[in-house]
Motif scaffolding. Structure first.
Motif, PDB file in Angstrom:
ATOM      1  N   LEU A  53       0.930  -1.303   0.033  1.00 22.05           N
ATOM      2  CA  LEU A  53       0.152   0.157  -0.011  1.00 22.05           C
ATOM      3  C   LEU A  53       0.778   1.246  -0.196  1.00 22.05           C
ATOM      4  O   LEU A  53       0.482   2.176  -0.772  1.00 22.05           O
ATOM      5  N   VAL A  54       2.032   1.238   0.626  1.00 17.76           N
ATOM      6  CA  VAL A  54       2.806   2.225   0.716  1.00 17.76           C
ATOM      7  C   VAL A  54       3.471   2.545  -0.489  1.00 17.76           C
ATOM      8  O   VAL A  54       3.435   3.715  -1.313  1.00 17.76           O
ATOM      9  N   LYS A  55       4.094   1.288  -1.323  1.00 18.82           N
ATOM     10  CA  LYS A  55       4.495   1.652  -2.450  1.00 18.82           C
ATOM     11  C   LYS A  55       3.396   2.157  -3.488  1.00 18.82           C
ATOM     12  O   LYS A  55       3.893   2.968  -4.454  1.00 18.82           O
ATOM     13  N   ARG A  56       2.427   1.569  -3.524  1.00 20.67           N
ATOM     14  CA  ARG A  56       1.140   2.138  -4.325  1.00 20.67           C
ATOM     15  C   ARG A  56       0.919   3.584  -4.064  1.00 20.67           C
ATOM     16  O   ARG A  56       0.800   4.228  -5.053  1.00 20.67           O
ATOM     17  N   ALA A  57       0.989   4.024  -2.972  1.00 18.67           N
ATOM     18  CA  ALA A  57       0.706   5.547  -2.763  1.00 18.67           C
ATOM     19  C   ALA A  57       1.925   6.391  -3.226  1.00 18.67           C
ATOM     20  O   ALA A  57       1.373   7.543  -3.788  1.00 18.67           O
ATOM     21  N   LEU A  58       3.030   5.837  -3.091  1.00 16.68           N
ATOM     22  CA  LEU A  58       4.263   6.652  -3.984  1.00 16.68           C
ATOM     23  C   LEU A  58       4.247   6.423  -5.311  1.00 16.68           C
ATOM     24  O   LEU A  58       4.677   7.508  -5.859  1.00 16.68           O
ATOM     25  N   ASP A  59       3.720   5.497  -5.768  1.00 15.15           N
ATOM     26  CA  ASP A  59       3.796   5.169  -7.188  1.00 15.15           C
ATOM     27  C   ASP A  59       2.520   4.449  -7.737  1.00 15.15           C
ATOM     28  O   ASP A  59       2.400   3.159  -7.566  1.00 15.15           O
ATOM     29  N   PRO A  60       1.436   5.063  -8.241  1.00 16.73           N
ATOM     30  CA  PRO A  60       0.347   4.501  -8.644  1.00 16.73           C
ATOM     31  C   PRO A  60       0.361   3.178  -9.638  1.00 16.73           C
ATOM     32  O   PRO A  60      -0.463   2.272  -9.614  1.00 16.73           O
ATOM     33  N   SER A  61       1.593   3.350 -10.110  1.00 17.92           N
ATOM     34  CA  SER A  61       1.896   2.188 -11.162  1.00 17.92           C
ATOM     35  C   SER A  61       2.522   0.865 -10.387  1.00 17.92           C
ATOM     36  O   SER A  61       2.390  -0.020 -11.182  1.00 17.92           O
ATOM     37  N   ALA A  62       2.479   1.068  -9.068  1.00 13.33           N
ATOM     38  CA  ALA A  62       3.281  -0.160  -8.514  1.00 13.33           C
ATOM     39  C   ALA A  62       2.044  -1.352  -8.341  1.00 13.33           C
ATOM     40  O   ALA A  62       1.052  -0.964  -8.337  1.00 13.33           O
ATOM     41  N   PRO A  63       2.860  -2.460  -8.159  1.00 15.53           N
ATOM     42  CA  PRO A  63       1.594  -3.719  -8.326  1.00 15.53           C
ATOM     43  C   PRO A  63       0.541  -3.480  -7.219  1.00 15.53           C
ATOM     44  O   PRO A  63       1.086  -2.862  -6.262  1.00 15.53           O
ATOM     45  N   THR A  64      -0.424  -4.148  -7.378  1.00 15.45           N
ATOM     46  CA  THR A  64      -1.661  -3.983  -5.935  1.00 15.45           C
ATOM     47  C   THR A  64      -0.896  -4.818  -4.985  1.00 15.45           C
ATOM     48  O   THR A  64      -0.245  -5.614  -4.936  1.00 15.45           O
ATOM     49  N   ALA A  65      -1.241  -4.251  -3.664  1.00 19.49           N
ATOM     50  CA  ALA A  65      -0.805  -4.626  -2.616  1.00 19.49           C
ATOM     51  C   ALA A  65      -1.146  -5.987  -2.383  1.00 19.49           C
ATOM     52  O   ALA A  65      -2.490  -6.437  -2.583  1.00 19.49           O
ATOM     53  N   PRO A  66      -0.344  -7.038  -2.002  1.00 18.09           N
ATOM     54  CA  PRO A  66      -0.902  -8.326  -1.907  1.00 18.09           C
ATOM     55  C   PRO A  66      -1.517  -8.573  -0.746  1.00 18.09           C
ATOM     56  O   PRO A  66      -1.413  -7.849   0.433  1.00 18.09           O
ATOM     57  N   CYS A  67      -2.315  -9.718  -0.525  1.00 21.86           N
ATOM     58  CA  CYS A  67      -3.026 -10.079   0.593  1.00 21.86           C
ATOM     59  C   CYS A  67      -2.519 -11.598   0.983  1.00 21.86           C
ATOM     60  O   CYS A  67      -2.592 -12.554   0.275  1.00 21.86           O
ATOM     61  N   VAL A  68      -1.794 -11.469   2.199  1.00 14.57           N
ATOM     62  CA  VAL A  68      -1.408 -12.651   2.694  1.00 14.57           C
ATOM     63  C   VAL A  68      -1.749 -12.726   4.223  1.00 14.57           C
ATOM     64  O   VAL A  68      -1.626 -11.810   4.698  1.00 14.57           O
ATOM     65  N   PRO A  69      -1.816 -13.911   4.593  1.00 14.93           N
ATOM     66  CA  PRO A  69      -2.325 -14.112   6.018  1.00 14.93           C
ATOM     67  C   PRO A  69      -0.926 -13.720   6.862  1.00 14.93           C
ATOM     68  O   PRO A  69       0.123 -14.119   6.664  1.00 14.93           O
ATOM     69  N   ARG A  70      -1.517 -12.766   7.870  1.00 16.48           N
ATOM     70  CA  ARG A  70      -0.548 -12.232   8.969  1.00 16.48           C
ATOM     71  C   ARG A  70      -0.678 -12.622  10.152  1.00 16.48           C
ATOM     72  O   ARG A  70      -2.108 -11.930  10.656  1.00 16.48           O
ATOM     73  N   ALA A  71      -0.225 -13.006  11.014  1.00 19.05           N
ATOM     74  CA  ALA A  71      -0.653 -13.139  12.671  1.00 19.05           C
ATOM     75  C   ALA A  71      -0.272 -11.935  13.172  1.00 19.05           C
ATOM     76  O   ALA A  71       0.815 -11.233  13.013  1.00 19.05           O
TER      77      ALA A  71
END
Length: 182
Positions: A161-179
């Motif tokens: 999400l940070v990368k995307r905010a800085l560069d809208p052409s960055a890949p979509t933020a992944p969704c992975v399980p996080r404890a």
């Protein structure tokens, strides 16, 4: 950084109090030019779990207030701890003229499992004139990311999400399980 890069503007990324201090820099330390936003030193601000509207620290600061610990000075909680309290003079001054400054694009990422910035929604901002704000719950579209305040800074989703905010052409933020990690 401006001199080293030769750029007229920089982007700021801050976690927790670092996010709040980015707002302070814009409002009180010369980061923004309210009369001419094209002369702002900052273009984008990305925050993770910032205490933009203060915190109750899951009730700890409220208890400290009731016990008059906050009135005794900075020693028990430290100056930074006292400043983050939702009733602090610092937070009141920071937000006196609204959450944002003109000419800056803000992305604010919060987590439902934040145990430091409480309530967790107090991280979110409201755009004032000439500013944009995108408030993003970390779990929006990814209910399996249980990252808390500290662990959100290394959540693959938050990083995306940070990368995307800085560069809208960055890949979509992944969704992975996080404890959650405390």
């Amino acid at each position: 950084m401006l001199a080293a890069s030769g750029s007229g503007q920089v982007d700021l990324v801050g976690h927790s109090q670092g996010g709040t201090l980015s707002s302070w820099y814009l409002k009180a330390d010369g980061g923004a030019n309210t009369s001419d936003p094209s002369k702002n030193k900052v273009k984008k601000v990305v925050q993770l779990g910032a205490t933009n509207h203060g915190t109750t620290m899951s009730g700890i600061e409220t208890l400290a207030d009731k016990l008059h610990i906050l009135e005794s000075g900075e020693k028990p909680l430290g100056k930074a701890g006292v400043q983050q309290y939702w009733k602090s003079d610092f937070i009141k001054e920071l937000n006196a003229d609204g959450d944002t400054v003109p000419g800056v694009d803000y992305t604010v990422i919060g987590t439902k499992y934040d145990e430091i910035t409480t309530p967790w929604q107090s991280t979110f901002m409201t755009a004032g004139p000439g500013a944009t704000v995108q408030n993003i719950p970390l779990q929006e579209g990814c209910f399996v990311d249980f990252s808390a305040h500290l662990s959100m800074s290394y959540s693959p989703r938050a990083i995306g999400l940070v990368k995307r905010a800085l560069d809208p052409s960055a890949p979509t933020a992944p969704c992975v399980p996080r404890a959650p990690a405390f």
